[in-house]
Design a protein around this motif. Sequence first.
Motif, PDB file in Angstrom:
ATOM      1  N   UNK A 119       0.833  -1.202   0.000  1.00  0.00           N
ATOM      2  CA  UNK A 119       0.000   0.000   0.000  1.00  0.00           C
ATOM      3  C   UNK A 119       0.872   1.258   0.000  1.00  0.00           C
ATOM      4  N   UNK A 120       0.506   2.217  -0.831  1.00  0.00           N
ATOM      5  CA  UNK A 120       1.337   3.418  -0.928  1.00  0.00           C
ATOM      6  C   UNK A 120       0.521   4.573  -1.473  1.00  0.00           C
ATOM      7  N   UNK A 121       1.027   5.758  -1.221  1.00  0.00           N
ATOM      8  CA  UNK A 121       0.477   6.960  -1.810  1.00  0.00           C
ATOM      9  C   UNK A 121       1.585   7.686  -2.541  1.00  0.00           C
ATOM     10  N   UNK A 122       1.521   7.716  -3.868  1.00  0.00           N
ATOM     11  CA  UNK A 122       2.558   8.342  -4.691  1.00  0.00           C
ATOM     12  C   UNK A 122       3.939   7.781  -4.373  1.00  0.00           C
ATOM     13  N   UNK A 123       3.983   6.485  -4.014  1.00  0.00           N
ATOM     14  CA  UNK A 123       5.246   5.829  -3.727  1.00  0.00           C
ATOM     15  C   UNK A 123       5.604   5.764  -2.263  1.00  0.00           C
ATOM     16  N   UNK A 124       4.950   6.551  -1.414  1.00  0.00           N
ATOM     17  CA  UNK A 124       5.204   6.482   0.032  1.00  0.00           C
ATOM     18  C   UNK A 124       4.482   5.273   0.599  1.00  0.00           C
ATOM     19  N   UNK A 125       5.219   4.341   1.206  1.00  0.00           N
ATOM     20  CA  UNK A 125       4.598   3.161   1.794  1.00  0.00           C
ATOM     21  C   UNK A 125       3.713   3.593   2.955  1.00  0.00           C
ATOM     22  N   UNK A 126       2.491   3.064   2.978  1.00  0.00           N
ATOM     23  CA  UNK A 126       1.499   3.457   3.976  1.00  0.00           C
ATOM     24  C   UNK A 126       1.143   2.256   4.845  1.00  0.00           C
ATOM     25  N   UNK A 127       1.270   2.422   6.160  1.00  0.00           N
ATOM     26  CA  UNK A 127       0.880   1.406   7.107  1.00  0.00           C
ATOM     27  C   UNK A 127      -0.418   1.771   7.804  1.00  0.00           C
ATOM     28  N   UNK A 128      -0.791   1.029   8.831  1.00  0.00           N
ATOM     29  CA  UNK A 128      -2.042   1.316   9.553  1.00  0.00           C
ATOM     30  C   UNK A 128      -2.089   2.715  10.150  1.00  0.00           C
ATOM     31  N   UNK A 129      -0.924   3.266  10.492  1.00  0.00           N
ATOM     32  CA  UNK A 129      -0.867   4.580  11.132  1.00  0.00           C
ATOM     33  C   UNK A 129      -0.433   5.685  10.182  1.00  0.00           C
ATOM     34  N   UNK A 130      -0.460   5.404   8.888  1.00  0.00           N
ATOM     35  CA  UNK A 130      -0.069   6.421   7.915  1.00  0.00           C
ATOM     36  C   UNK A 130       1.242   6.088   7.241  1.00  0.00           C
ATOM     37  N   UNK A 131       1.842   7.054   6.519  1.00  0.00           N
ATOM     38  CA  UNK A 131       3.089   6.791   5.800  1.00  0.00           C
ATOM     39  C   UNK A 131       4.196   6.297   6.728  1.00  0.00           C
ATOM     40  N   UNK A 132       4.956   5.311   6.239  1.00  0.00           N
ATOM     41  CA  UNK A 132       6.086   4.774   7.007  1.00  0.00           C
ATOM     42  C   UNK A 132       7.313   5.617   6.679  1.00  0.00           C
ATOM     43  N   UNK A 133       7.882   6.323   7.655  1.00  0.00           N
ATOM     44  CA  UNK A 133       8.996   7.238   7.362  1.00  0.00           C
ATOM     45  C   UNK A 133      10.170   6.537   6.688  1.00  0.00           C
ATOM     46  N   UNK A 134      10.632   7.145   5.610  1.00  0.00           N
ATOM     47  CA  UNK A 134      11.836   6.661   4.944  1.00  0.00           C
ATOM     48  C   UNK A 134      11.653   5.419   4.090  1.00  0.00           C
ATOM     49  N   UNK A 135      10.414   4.951   3.892  1.00  0.00           N
ATOM     50  CA  UNK A 135      10.187   3.722   3.133  1.00  0.00           C
ATOM     51  C   UNK A 135       9.284   4.014   1.935  1.00  0.00           C
ATOM     52  N   UNK A 136       9.736   3.588   0.749  1.00  0.00           N
ATOM     53  CA  UNK A 136       9.039   3.908  -0.499  1.00  0.00           C
ATOM     54  C   UNK A 136       8.933   2.660  -1.378  1.00  0.00           C
ATOM     55  N   UNK A 137       8.105   2.750  -2.402  1.00  0.00           N
ATOM     56  CA  UNK A 137       7.913   1.629  -3.326  1.00  0.00           C
ATOM     57  C   UNK A 137       7.882   2.149  -4.757  1.00  0.00           C
ATOM     58  N   UNK A 138       8.327   1.290  -5.681  1.00  0.00           N
ATOM     59  CA  UNK A 138       8.318   1.640  -7.100  1.00  0.00           C
ATOM     60  C   UNK A 138       8.106   0.374  -7.919  1.00  0.00           C
ATOM     61  N   UNK A 139       7.567   0.530  -9.115  1.00  0.00           N
ATOM     62  CA  UNK A 139       7.389  -0.603 -10.013  1.00  0.00           C
ATOM     63  C   UNK A 139       6.181  -1.451  -9.672  1.00  0.00           C
ATOM     64  N   UNK A 140       6.257  -2.726 -10.013  1.00  0.00           N
ATOM     65  CA  UNK A 140       5.113  -3.620  -9.852  1.00  0.00           C
ATOM     66  C   UNK A 140       4.704  -3.813  -8.402  1.00  0.00           C
ATOM     67  N   UNK A 141       5.639  -3.790  -7.481  1.00  0.00           N
ATOM     68  CA  UNK A 141       5.263  -3.952  -6.072  1.00  0.00           C
ATOM     69  C   UNK A 141       4.488  -2.726  -5.594  1.00  0.00           C
TER      70      UNK A 141
END
Length: 447
Positions: free
Chosen positions: A329-351
């Motif tokens: 789960x992400x917003x514009x590449x920012x990985x999002x957990x139950x409490x919101x964006x996870x600091x310093x963690x991002x995603x790109x591509x198929x994942x």
Amino acid sequence: MALPLSVAVVGSGPSGAYCARLLSEDVSLDARVDVYERLPAPYGLVRYGVAPDHQKIKSITASLAEIFENPRVRFVGNVVVGSDVSLDGLRRHYDAVILACGAGVDRQLGIPGEELPGVFSATDFVAWYSGHPDATVDRFSLTAEQAVVIGVGNVALDVARMLVRTADELRRTDVPEHVVEVLAASSIREITIVGRRGPAFAKFTSKELAELGAVESADVVIDTADLILDEEQEAALAANPGARRVLAKLQALADREPQGRSRSIRFAFACRPSEFLGTAAVEAVRFRRSLADGSELVDIPAQFVLRSIGYRGRRLADVPFDEHTGIVPNGAGRVVGPDGPVPGLYAAGWIKRGPTGVIGTNRPDASETVSSLLDDIRAAAPQRAGAAGDPIDLLRLRRKAVVDWTGWRAIDRAEQEYGARLGRGRVKLHDRARLLGAAMRVPPAGG
């Protein structure tokens, strides 16, 4: 003054490589980018997913290689994030971590008989003929006479095409010699490609279809009655120029006279798989075929079945994951957990977005993720990552065989030399030990 920044990218396919390029070439940054790859070789699905006879697409590796030649980028091969090094460990060492590890798990049908011998995923078959080091050498014997491919995407056409390639054609690619021998000795004479919906909803491209139609070792057979569209398909066709091109090509293939070749590739549409039939091994696939006034059961004989119904991501330890969509789960590449964006963690591509698009789609995708990362870094004005020591040096101290870019170049040379000894072009080293041996300048044993 350039902003100092250290980033770990997990995955060396196009999405990860494009992230590395954007960061390393940004003149406003003093960036160091380490690209971690669980295999000894880079490029992800470009190396281990693109069909071997698609050499033009594979040529993009020359462009990707330029990214890793940048002294600000380090290739860190043969390192599994989650076992060789933890994600938390990376997050302590780097200002940010980008997950670009793709979606390498095949989707299952969830119907009776799927566990029968002879039923395989196209993912496994592609890995095998692509020389993936995790693929078992004797995984496929191809003693069947009839095969069914379930799915109507480009991968379905790829696997069907590979099943009918001749030994001479295969030896013009980089597939390992054991793959050539098995495919050349294949007993398969009839392949049926089956889609659950009508032809207007086929996912393959007209270009891929034309390539299948150009294969000289097999007749492509399409029943013109299958190309009669209902209202839903007519509407879909009107809204999709690509679908219109596909249908036109299907019609052209249907109009061709069969040449009496020793193998045939048939298409069947509007057939939803309901059960695999057989006792000791698969003998047929039962489909429910949609008709204008209802449906009927149709059994297609098959002793070899490949399901090609898409990919999904694999859950990563300590990373939020959506089991339904198979992505992080992400917003514009920012990985999002139950409490919101996870600091310093991002995603790109198929994942990040799921298995959609072509190689070029990863460029804007990577740009979005890197933009989010840099916005966050500049807003927080962070200090450098605080953990002591170089994580790669620490891996080597633990006697981990890390393959750097020089090691990959040695593998590259070894594959070209191996191919030359066989009278071919490049031939992939498919065994991990041989890959590592080449990377560490250890002459490979045997041929």
